[in-house]
Scaffold this motif. Structure first.
Motif, PDB file in Angstrom:
ATOM      1  N   GLY A  13       0.358  -1.645  -0.215  1.00  0.00           N
ATOM      2  CA  GLY A  13       0.004  -0.116  -0.131  1.00  0.00           C
ATOM      3  C   GLY A  13       0.787   1.500  -0.439  1.00  0.00           C
ATOM      4  N   ALA A  32       1.701   3.638  -1.948  1.00  0.00           N
ATOM      5  CA  ALA A  32       1.403   4.287  -2.824  1.00  0.00           C
ATOM      6  C   ALA A  32       0.330   5.108  -3.059  1.00  0.00           C
ATOM      7  CB  ALA A  32       1.126   4.087  -4.610  1.00  0.00           C
ATOM      8  N   GLY A  33      -0.525   4.605  -1.198  1.00  0.00           N
ATOM      9  CA  GLY A  33      -1.307   5.748  -1.301  1.00  0.00           C
ATOM     10  C   GLY A  33      -0.802   7.242  -0.057  1.00  0.00           C
ATOM     11  N   ILE A  53      -0.568   7.786   3.087  1.00  0.00           N
ATOM     12  CA  ILE A  53      -0.265   7.521   4.500  1.00  0.00           C
ATOM     13  C   ILE A  53       1.806   6.803   4.135  1.00  0.00           C
ATOM     14  CG2 ILE A  53       0.144   6.719   6.491  1.00  0.00           C
ATOM     15  CD1 ILE A  53      -2.444   6.757   6.704  1.00  0.00           C
ATOM     16  N   GLY A  54       1.329   5.803   2.980  1.00  0.00           N
ATOM     17  CA  GLY A  54       2.306   4.874   2.534  1.00  0.00           C
ATOM     18  C   GLY A  54       3.084   6.120   1.935  1.00  0.00           C
ATOM     19  N   ASP A 107       2.167  -2.392  -4.573  1.00  0.00           N
ATOM     20  CA  ASP A 107       0.744  -1.551  -4.707  1.00  0.00           C
ATOM     21  C   ASP A 107      -0.594  -2.035  -5.549  1.00  0.00           C
ATOM     22  OD1 ASP A 107      -2.131   0.302  -4.500  1.00  0.00           O
ATOM     23  OD2 ASP A 107      -0.472   0.938  -2.919  1.00  0.00           O
ATOM     24  N   LEU A 113      -2.988  -0.319  -6.291  1.00  0.00           N
ATOM     25  CA  LEU A 113      -3.279   0.613  -6.962  1.00  0.00           C
ATOM     26  C   LEU A 113      -4.809   0.636  -7.276  1.00  0.00           C
ATOM     27  CD1 LEU A 113      -0.387   1.629 -10.034  1.00  0.00           C
ATOM     28  CD2 LEU A 113      -0.024   2.264  -7.295  1.00  0.00           C
ATOM     29  N   PHE A 114      -5.679   0.129  -6.462  1.00  0.00           N
ATOM     30  CA  PHE A 114      -7.025   0.382  -6.315  1.00  0.00           C
ATOM     31  C   PHE A 114      -7.459   1.932  -5.395  1.00  0.00           C
ATOM     32  CE2 PHE A 114     -10.710   0.273  -3.537  1.00  0.00           C
ATOM     33  CZ  PHE A 114     -12.028  -0.605  -4.798  1.00  0.00           C
ATOM     34  N   SER A 147      -4.839   4.476  -5.318  1.00  0.00           N
ATOM     35  CA  SER A 147      -3.792   5.603  -5.423  1.00  0.00           C
ATOM     36  C   SER A 147      -3.523   5.120  -7.360  1.00  0.00           C
ATOM     37  CB  SER A 147      -2.811   4.766  -4.262  1.00  0.00           C
ATOM     38  OG  SER A 147      -2.508   3.796  -4.652  1.00  0.00           O
ATOM     39  N   ASP A 173      -1.523  -7.553  -5.611  1.00  0.00           N
ATOM     40  CA  ASP A 173      -1.934  -8.114  -4.972  1.00  0.00           C
ATOM     41  C   ASP A 173      -2.023  -8.575  -3.109  1.00  0.00           C
ATOM     42  OD1 ASP A 173      -5.302  -8.740  -2.926  1.00  0.00           O
ATOM     43  OD2 ASP A 173      -5.960  -7.159  -5.063  1.00  0.00           O
ATOM     44  N   PHE A 233       0.489  -0.955   4.590  1.00  0.00           N
ATOM     45  CA  PHE A 233      -0.490   0.115   5.180  1.00  0.00           C
ATOM     46  C   PHE A 233      -0.978  -0.552   4.072  1.00  0.00           C
ATOM     47  CE2 PHE A 233       3.386   2.733   4.907  1.00  0.00           C
ATOM     48  CZ  PHE A 233       2.945   2.905   5.980  1.00  0.00           C
ATOM     49  N   ALA A 234      -1.778  -1.729   3.467  1.00  0.00           N
ATOM     50  CA  ALA A 234      -2.780  -1.961   1.583  1.00  0.00           C
ATOM     51  C   ALA A 234      -3.980  -2.466   3.045  1.00  0.00           C
ATOM     52  CB  ALA A 234      -2.399  -2.875   1.306  1.00  0.00           C
ATOM     53  N   ASN A 291     -10.281  -8.085   2.055  1.00  0.00           N
ATOM     54  CA  ASN A 291      -9.295  -7.323   1.874  1.00  0.00           C
ATOM     55  C   ASN A 291      -8.027  -7.116   3.121  1.00  0.00           C
ATOM     56  OD1 ASN A 291      -8.123  -5.330  -0.880  1.00  0.00           O
ATOM     57  ND2 ASN A 291      -7.914  -4.265   0.818  1.00  0.00           N
ATOM     58  N   SER A 339      -2.498  -0.023  12.529  1.00  0.00           N
ATOM     59  CA  SER A 339      -3.958  -0.221  13.070  1.00  0.00           C
ATOM     60  C   SER A 339      -4.743   1.661  13.741  1.00  0.00           C
ATOM     61  CB  SER A 339      -3.988  -0.517  14.444  1.00  0.00           C
ATOM     62  OG  SER A 339      -4.489  -1.106  14.951  1.00  0.00           O
ATOM     63  N   SER A 340      -5.916   1.697  14.122  1.00  0.00           N
ATOM     64  CA  SER A 340      -6.710   2.913  13.823  1.00  0.00           C
ATOM     65  C   SER A 340      -6.893   2.778  15.620  1.00  0.00           C
ATOM     66  CB  SER A 340      -6.926   2.666  13.266  1.00  0.00           C
ATOM     67  OG  SER A 340      -7.979   3.973  13.406  1.00  0.00           O
ATOM     68  N   PHE A 368      -3.867   7.919  15.093  1.00  0.00           N
ATOM     69  CA  PHE A 368      -4.757   8.497  14.938  1.00  0.00           C
ATOM     70  C   PHE A 368      -5.436   9.515  14.059  1.00  0.00           C
ATOM     71  CE2 PHE A 368      -6.123   8.533  19.680  1.00  0.00           C
ATOM     72  CZ  PHE A 368      -5.514   7.255  19.686  1.00  0.00           C
TER      73      PHE A 368
HETATM   74  P1  NAD Z   1      -4.841   4.644   1.443  1.00  0.00           P
HETATM   75  O1  NAD Z   1      -5.860   4.257   0.541  1.00  0.00           O
HETATM   76  O2  NAD Z   1      -4.535   5.787   0.625  1.00  0.00           O
HETATM   77  O3  NAD Z   1      -3.639   3.379   1.008  1.00  0.00           O
HETATM   78  C1  NAD Z   1      -4.224   2.760   0.935  1.00  0.00           C
HETATM   79  C2  NAD Z   1      -3.255   1.774  -0.405  1.00  0.00           C
HETATM   80  O4  NAD Z   1      -3.125   0.248   0.211  1.00  0.00           O
HETATM   81  C3  NAD Z   1      -3.725   2.153  -1.486  1.00  0.00           C
HETATM   82  O5  NAD Z   1      -2.697   2.787  -2.145  1.00  0.00           O
HETATM   83  C4  NAD Z   1      -4.680   0.927  -1.785  1.00  0.00           C
HETATM   84  O6  NAD Z   1      -4.482   0.951  -3.725  1.00  0.00           O
HETATM   85  C5  NAD Z   1      -3.879  -0.372  -1.762  1.00  0.00           C
HETATM   86  N1  NAD Z   1      -4.570  -1.295  -1.432  1.00  0.00           N
HETATM   87  C6  NAD Z   1      -5.607  -1.601  -0.846  1.00  0.00           C
HETATM   88  N2  NAD Z   1      -6.301  -2.588  -0.952  1.00  0.00           N
HETATM   89  C7  NAD Z   1      -5.032  -3.516  -1.591  1.00  0.00           C
HETATM   90  C8  NAD Z   1      -4.628  -4.121  -1.745  1.00  0.00           C
HETATM   91  N3  NAD Z   1      -5.160  -6.008  -1.637  1.00  0.00           N
HETATM   92  N4  NAD Z   1      -3.331  -5.386  -2.431  1.00  0.00           N
HETATM   93  C9  NAD Z   1      -2.043  -4.098  -2.621  1.00  0.00           C
HETATM   94  N5  NAD Z   1      -2.710  -3.098  -2.359  1.00  0.00           N
HETATM   95  C10 NAD Z   1      -3.907  -2.420  -2.100  1.00  0.00           C
HETATM   96  O7  NAD Z   1      -5.385   5.072   2.497  1.00  0.00           O
HETATM   97  P2  NAD Z   1      -3.936   5.367   3.955  1.00  0.00           P
HETATM   98  O8  NAD Z   1      -5.099   6.808   4.596  1.00  0.00           O
HETATM   99  O9  NAD Z   1      -2.833   5.921   3.653  1.00  0.00           O
HETATM  100  O10 NAD Z   1      -3.858   4.092   4.619  1.00  0.00           O
HETATM  101  C11 NAD Z   1      -3.034   3.401   5.184  1.00  0.00           C
HETATM  102  C12 NAD Z   1      -2.987   2.498   5.943  1.00  0.00           C
HETATM  103  O11 NAD Z   1      -3.904   3.351   7.561  1.00  0.00           O
HETATM  104  C13 NAD Z   1      -4.346   1.931   5.970  1.00  0.00           C
HETATM  105  O12 NAD Z   1      -4.436   0.318   6.528  1.00  0.00           O
HETATM  106  C14 NAD Z   1      -5.149   2.756   6.742  1.00  0.00           C
HETATM  107  O13 NAD Z   1      -6.700   2.037   7.157  1.00  0.00           O
HETATM  108  C15 NAD Z   1      -4.750   2.885   7.956  1.00  0.00           C
HETATM  109  N6  NAD Z   1      -4.914   3.769   9.001  1.00  0.00           N
HETATM  110  C16 NAD Z   1      -5.514   5.508   8.167  1.00  0.00           C
HETATM  111  C17 NAD Z   1      -5.879   5.933   8.655  1.00  0.00           C
HETATM  112  C18 NAD Z   1      -6.333   7.575   8.001  1.00  0.00           C
HETATM  113  O14 NAD Z   1      -6.985   8.209   8.304  1.00  0.00           O
HETATM  114  N7  NAD Z   1      -5.800   7.501   7.306  1.00  0.00           N
HETATM  115  C19 NAD Z   1      -6.001   6.162  10.055  1.00  0.00           C
HETATM  116  C20 NAD Z   1      -5.269   4.888  10.743  1.00  0.00           C
HETATM  117  C21 NAD Z   1      -4.781   4.160   9.714  1.00  0.00           C
END
Ligand code: NAD
Ligand code: WQD
Length: 342
Positions: A7, A9-10, A12-13, A31, A33-34, A36, A58, A80-81, A99, A123-124, A178
């Motif tokens: 994950g 490319a997302g 936080i990642g 990733d 890219l679903f 991102s 995936d 992160f994914a 997922n 985690s969260s 948080f």
């Molecule tokens: P995001 O959607 O921007 O990033 C997640 C990435 O994972 C994306 O690039 C997506 O394409 C990829 N992905 C999803 N399913 C996948 C799969 N099956 N295989 C490969 N890649 C996959 O989200 P984010 O905000 O960057 O969050 C990252 C992580 O942090 C997540 O696990 C999210 O639950 C966790 N988190 C986020 C927050 C927040 O507020 N953003 C808070 C607490 C926890």
């Protein structure tokens, strides 16, 4: 250090990949890219002058994971994914369990087969559920999250604990984020939600840039300082650096096995109205908003007790609320459509 970032490319990642590169790690991003765009990785490469090994795939595809682990000598996995839209998780819960839970199991299985034991999980704060008092501290029992999304985080934490109990080599770190907001100070990378944003900051930023008419403030009758909900917002670059700190902690503790959880937050509650004022100050323009009914499932207020991460990880969220707003605005005004061309 060779780090696999699922994950990556997302939102936080991509910020974490940048921090890892700046700390001289070799980074492989995996990733699908679903949610991102590869553009985030290209920009990280431009900003750091370093390259990322990107693989589109995936985490539920074990054969692809197996060849990745066979071909690369991976030291640590940062996972992160996941799917992350709280509301959507109530409409399509099975997709979230598929997922986030099944995907994590596939990853942990392939890691074990290849003797890779260092695992850092996104985690969260949602794992504390409704039962616990604020501020949340890691010694609290996990609660009952109000959404299937939150339940997937509790389940993966449980899976990590069971993995550790059965595999004496497993070294897991669960980072409980948080509310991450903001963008890299360059304004080159940031949060680029697809469709209508679910979260407050991207919504506010899109109102300011003229993509949305006005902000709906979900409830002003909560038992809080000004009636709106309070959250612990932290800068995404502080959060990114928290992952480097967790990785360094694992390195400093070679004898550690098991699972350790850390809250990553500032320790302060900030209300929706305070966010609106701080953003207005950063942009020097008023935000059009209306107060609308409460959003189902929202808790009035929560924030972190982040002392464990402060002391043990040697990590602290240092960037101010105003920096979070300024960096969000720098990113949003330079990239009104995020990474999308239009
Ligand atoms: P995001 O959607 O921007 O990033 C997640 C990435 O994972 C994306 O690039 C997506 O394409 C990829 N992905 C999803 N399913 C996948 C799969 N099956 N295989 C490969 N890649 C996959 O989200 P984010 O905000 O960057 O969050 C990252 C992580 O942090 C997540 O696990 C999210 O639950 C966790 N988190 C986020 C927050 C927040 O507020 N953003 C808070 C607490 C926890
Ligand atoms: C913040 C505050 C809203 C939008 C969610 C997940 C959590 C974590 C982070 C992943 C709330 C208010 C929002 C809007 C508003 N994600 N708001 N108008 O709900 O604290 O946390 O994202 O783990 O699990 O639940 O964040 O940004 O959605 O909301 O008034 O248009 O802003 O009511 O009080 P939340 P958020």
């Amino acid at each position: 250090m060779n780090v696999l970032v699922t994950g990556g490319a997302g939102y936080i990642g991509s910020h974490t990949v940048l921090s890892l590169l700046e700390n001289d790690c070799n980074v492989i991003v995996f990733d699908n890219l679903f949610n991102s765009n590869l553009e985030s990785i290209k920009r990280v490469e431009n900003l750091t002058g370093k390259s990322v090994h990107f693989i589109q795939g995936d985490i539920r595809d074990k054969s692809q994971l197996k060849s990745l682990f066979s071909q690369n000598n991976i030291d640590t996995v940062i996972h992160f994914a996941a799917l992350k839209a709280v509301g959507e998780s109530g409409q399509i819960p099975l997709a979230y369990y598929q997922n986030n839970v099944h995907g994590s199991v596939c990853l942990l299985e392939v890691m074990a087969e290849h003797n890779v034991h260092n695992f850092i999980f996104s985690s969260s704060a949602t794992v504390y559920g409704e039962e616990n008092d604020v501020p949340y501290v890691e010694t609290m029992k996990l609660g009952t999250p109000s959404s299937p999304y939150g339940a997937t985080k509790v389940m993966v934490e449980r899976i990590m604990a069971d993995t550790a109990a059965s595999n004496p080599d497993f070294r897991g770190v669960s980072l409980r984020y948080f509310n991450p907001i903001g963008a890299h100070e360059s304004g080159q990378i940031g949060e680029s939600p697809k469709g209508i944003p679910n979260n407050l900051l991207p919504y506010v930023a899109q109102v300011m840039v003229g993509k949305r008419e006005k902000l709906s403030v979900f409830g002003d009758d909560y038992p809080t300082k000004d009636g709106t909900c309070e959250r612990d917002y932290l800068h995404v670059m502080d959060l990114a650096e928290g992952h480097v700190a967790a990785m360094n902690w694992l390195t400093r503790h070679p004898a550690f096995t098991g699972v350790e959880a850390f809250n990553l937050g500032t320790g302060n509650g900030v209300s929706v109205f305070e966010i609106v004022s701080a953003f207005e100050l950063a942009v020097k323009k008023a935000i059009p908003y209306e107060v609308s009914p409460r959003r189902a499932g929202d808790l009035p207020a929560f924030w972190a007790n982040a002392e464990k991460a402060n002391k043990q990880l040697n990590w602290k969220a240092t960037r101010t609320l105003q920096q979070m707003m300024e960096d969000t605005w720098r990113w949003q005004s330079a990239n009104p459509n995020g990474y999308d061309k239009e």
